[in-house]
Design a protein around this motif. Sequence first.
Motif, PDB file in Angstrom:
ATOM      1  N   ASP A   1      10.162   0.577   4.591  1.00 24.60           N
ATOM      2  CA  ASP A   1      10.370   1.074   5.949  1.00 24.60           C
ATOM      3  C   ASP A   1       9.060   1.494   6.599  1.00 24.60           C
ATOM      4  O   ASP A   1       8.792   1.178   7.763  1.00 24.60           O
ATOM      5  CB  ASP A   1      11.336   2.262   5.930  1.00 24.60           C
ATOM      6  CG  ASP A   1      12.763   1.843   5.633  1.00 24.60           C
ATOM      7  OD1 ASP A   1      13.106   0.687   5.905  1.00 24.60           O
ATOM      8  OD2 ASP A   1      13.532   2.678   5.128  1.00 24.60           O
ATOM      9  N   LEU A   2       8.237   2.213   5.844  1.00 23.76           N
ATOM     10  CA  LEU A   2       6.950   2.654   6.383  1.00 23.76           C
ATOM     11  C   LEU A   2       6.028   1.471   6.647  1.00 23.76           C
ATOM     12  O   LEU A   2       5.325   1.425   7.667  1.00 23.76           O
ATOM     13  CB  LEU A   2       6.291   3.634   5.413  1.00 23.76           C
ATOM     14  CG  LEU A   2       6.995   4.985   5.232  1.00 23.76           C
ATOM     15  CD1 LEU A   2       6.324   5.781   4.111  1.00 23.76           C
ATOM     16  CD2 LEU A   2       6.995   5.784   6.522  1.00 23.76           C
ATOM     17  N   GLY A   3       6.042   0.498   5.742  1.00 23.98           N
ATOM     18  CA  GLY A   3       5.188  -0.675   5.917  1.00 23.98           C
ATOM     19  C   GLY A   3       5.603  -1.523   7.099  1.00 23.98           C
ATOM     20  O   GLY A   3       4.774  -1.906   7.940  1.00 23.98           O
ATOM     21  N   GLY A   4       6.906  -1.820   7.199  1.00 23.82           N
ATOM     22  CA  GLY A   4       7.385  -2.613   8.325  1.00 23.82           C
ATOM     23  C   GLY A   4       7.207  -1.896   9.652  1.00 23.82           C
ATOM     24  O   GLY A   4       6.818  -2.499  10.655  1.00 23.82           O
ATOM     25  N   GLY A   5       7.473  -0.587   9.668  1.00 20.51           N
ATOM     26  CA  GLY A   5       7.326   0.184  10.903  1.00 20.51           C
ATOM     27  C   GLY A   5       5.894   0.256  11.381  1.00 20.51           C
ATOM     28  O   GLY A   5       5.613   0.111  12.579  1.00 20.51           O
TER      29      GLY A   5
ATOM     30  N   LEU B   1      11.673   3.284   0.952  1.00 20.83           N
ATOM     31  CA  LEU B   1      10.882   4.061   1.906  1.00 20.83           C
ATOM     32  C   LEU B   1       9.547   3.378   2.176  1.00 20.83           C
ATOM     33  O   LEU B   1       9.080   3.326   3.318  1.00 20.83           O
ATOM     34  CB  LEU B   1      10.656   5.475   1.366  1.00 20.83           C
ATOM     35  CG  LEU B   1       9.798   6.400   2.250  1.00 20.83           C
ATOM     36  CD1 LEU B   1      10.407   6.547   3.638  1.00 20.83           C
ATOM     37  CD2 LEU B   1       9.635   7.761   1.579  1.00 20.83           C
ATOM     38  N   ALA B   2       8.923   2.817   1.126  1.00 27.03           N
ATOM     39  CA  ALA B   2       7.659   2.104   1.309  1.00 27.03           C
ATOM     40  C   ALA B   2       7.843   0.896   2.228  1.00 27.03           C
ATOM     41  O   ALA B   2       6.991   0.619   3.087  1.00 27.03           O
ATOM     42  CB  ALA B   2       7.114   1.649  -0.046  1.00 27.03           C
TER      43      ALA B   2
ATOM     44  N   VAL C   1       9.342  -5.641   2.660  1.00 25.59           N
ATOM     45  CA  VAL C   1      10.251  -5.515   1.515  1.00 25.59           C
ATOM     46  C   VAL C   1       9.685  -6.246   0.303  1.00 25.59           C
ATOM     47  O   VAL C   1       9.699  -5.733  -0.827  1.00 25.59           O
ATOM     48  CB  VAL C   1      11.651  -6.067   1.876  1.00 25.59           C
ATOM     49  CG1 VAL C   1      12.511  -6.223   0.628  1.00 25.59           C
ATOM     50  CG2 VAL C   1      12.341  -5.143   2.871  1.00 25.59           C
ATOM     51  N   LEU C   2       9.156  -7.445   0.527  1.00 26.31           N
ATOM     52  CA  LEU C   2       8.553  -8.192  -0.582  1.00 26.31           C
ATOM     53  C   LEU C   2       7.317  -7.479  -1.125  1.00 26.31           C
ATOM     54  O   LEU C   2       7.058  -7.482  -2.327  1.00 26.31           O
ATOM     55  CB  LEU C   2       8.181  -9.601  -0.120  1.00 26.31           C
ATOM     56  CG  LEU C   2       9.360 -10.558   0.110  1.00 26.31           C
ATOM     57  CD1 LEU C   2       8.881 -11.838   0.781  1.00 26.31           C
ATOM     58  CD2 LEU C   2      10.046 -10.881  -1.210  1.00 26.31           C
TER      59      LEU C   2
ATOM     60  N   LEU D   1       0.827  -1.214   0.000  1.00 24.56           N
ATOM     61  CA  LEU D   1       0.000   0.000   0.000  1.00 24.56           C
ATOM     62  C   LEU D   1       0.861   1.264   0.000  1.00 24.56           C
ATOM     63  O   LEU D   1       0.562   2.233  -0.717  1.00 24.56           O
ATOM     64  CB  LEU D   1      -0.933  -0.003   1.213  1.00 24.56           C
ATOM     65  CG  LEU D   1      -2.056  -1.048   1.190  1.00 24.56           C
ATOM     66  CD1 LEU D   1      -2.830  -1.018   2.500  1.00 24.56           C
ATOM     67  CD2 LEU D   1      -2.988  -0.809   0.012  1.00 24.56           C
ATOM     68  N   PHE D   2       1.926   1.268   0.801  1.00 25.46           N
ATOM     69  CA  PHE D   2       2.806   2.439   0.808  1.00 25.46           C
ATOM     70  C   PHE D   2       3.535   2.599  -0.528  1.00 25.46           C
ATOM     71  O   PHE D   2       3.794   3.724  -0.969  1.00 25.46           O
ATOM     72  CB  PHE D   2       3.813   2.329   1.954  1.00 25.46           C
ATOM     73  CG  PHE D   2       3.271   2.807   3.270  1.00 25.46           C
ATOM     74  CD1 PHE D   2       2.991   4.151   3.481  1.00 25.46           C
ATOM     75  CD2 PHE D   2       3.029   1.917   4.311  1.00 25.46           C
ATOM     76  CE1 PHE D   2       2.488   4.606   4.688  1.00 25.46           C
ATOM     77  CE2 PHE D   2       2.522   2.355   5.528  1.00 25.46           C
ATOM     78  CZ  PHE D   2       2.252   3.692   5.722  1.00 25.46           C
TER      79      PHE D   2
END
Length: 330
Positions: A262-266, A259-260, A289-290, A159-160
Amino acid sequence: MLTAILSHPVTALTCLLVLAVVAVNGWTDAPNAIATAVCTGAMPFRRAVGLAALCNLLGLGWAVAFSPVVAETLFSIAGFGADVPAARSALCAGLCAVVLWSTAAWRFGIPTSESHGLAAAVTGAALALPGGTVHPGPWARILLGLALSVCLGWLAGRLFRRALTLLRPSPALCRRGQVGGAAAMAFLHGAQDGQKCLGILLLGLSLSPVLPQQRIFSIPLELTLLCAGVMAAGTALGGRRIIDTVGREMVCLSPRQGLAADLGGGSCLLACTLLGLPVSTTHAKTAAVLGAGSRADRRVAGRIALTWLFTFPGCGLLGFFLAKLFLFGS
C-alpha cells in the motif's frame, strides 16, 4: 450545461458512453486500491468498497482543483479531423472498445488498465478517420508514466518491505496502517483515472455543436461532480474477482507485506500525479504487490503481464475497427 448536453441526442450518447467507461473503471480498476487491505484481513470487503468509493470521489475533486494536467493530456491525445459527425462516431466507437475490453478482462479476473486502454482505443478510433492524427507529446507522457509506474511501484514496494522488516511493527498495527493505505490508494486512483475520463468527456463535448466553447480546455464543476459520482457508484459494485487475483492468487501477503504494498503503490501514484504523468493504478499497485511479496505465482503474474502487453495494441485495433464499422453504418 447538463441541460444543453441532454438537448442534443448525439452529445448525450457520447457523454453516456464516457460515463459507462467511468463506471467500468470504478468497478474493475478501483478494487486494486483495496485488494491488499481486504486479502490480509485489515478490512471487510464491503467496508473497504465503501471507503474506496468515497475516496475516489474526493481524489478526483482534489486533482481537478489543484492539478488537472492529466485530464488535459487525455483531452489532447489525438486529432479527429474536420468532419465533426464522423469524429463523434469514431469517439463513440473508441469508448465502446474500452468497455468491451475491460469487461472481458474482469470476466477472467485479470486486472487491466482502463486508462491505458482508453488512450489506445481513442487513438485507434481517431486514426480510422481520413484526417485523424496522433499527438506525440501527450503519448510521450503516457508512455513515460507507464514505465515509471511499473518500475517505481516495484522498487517502492520492495523498499517499504525492507523498512518494515527492520521496524517489526505488530500485525495489528500493520492492519490499522492498511486502512489508511487503502484510503490513500483509492484517493489517488480517483485523482488519476477520474481525470483521464474527464479529459475524454471534454473531448467529446468539444465536438458538440451545442457546446463550442468547450474547444478551450476547462473543467466545469458539474461535470467533475458527475464523473466523481459515477466512479464512486462503479466502485460500490465491488470487483471481487480483481481483488482475489491481485491479493490472493498472484501472491500471498502478510499484514506487513500488505502495508508495504500500500505504501509503495501510494507513493508511486502520488509522485506521478504531482508530476502530471498519466499512470495506471493497476500497474502501480500490482508492481508494488510483487515488490512487497515474498513468493509470487509466476503463472498468474505472467498472465497479468501478458494482458498489460496486449492492452495498447488490442484496444487500439478494437477502437480502429469499431470506428470503421460505425462510420460504415452511418
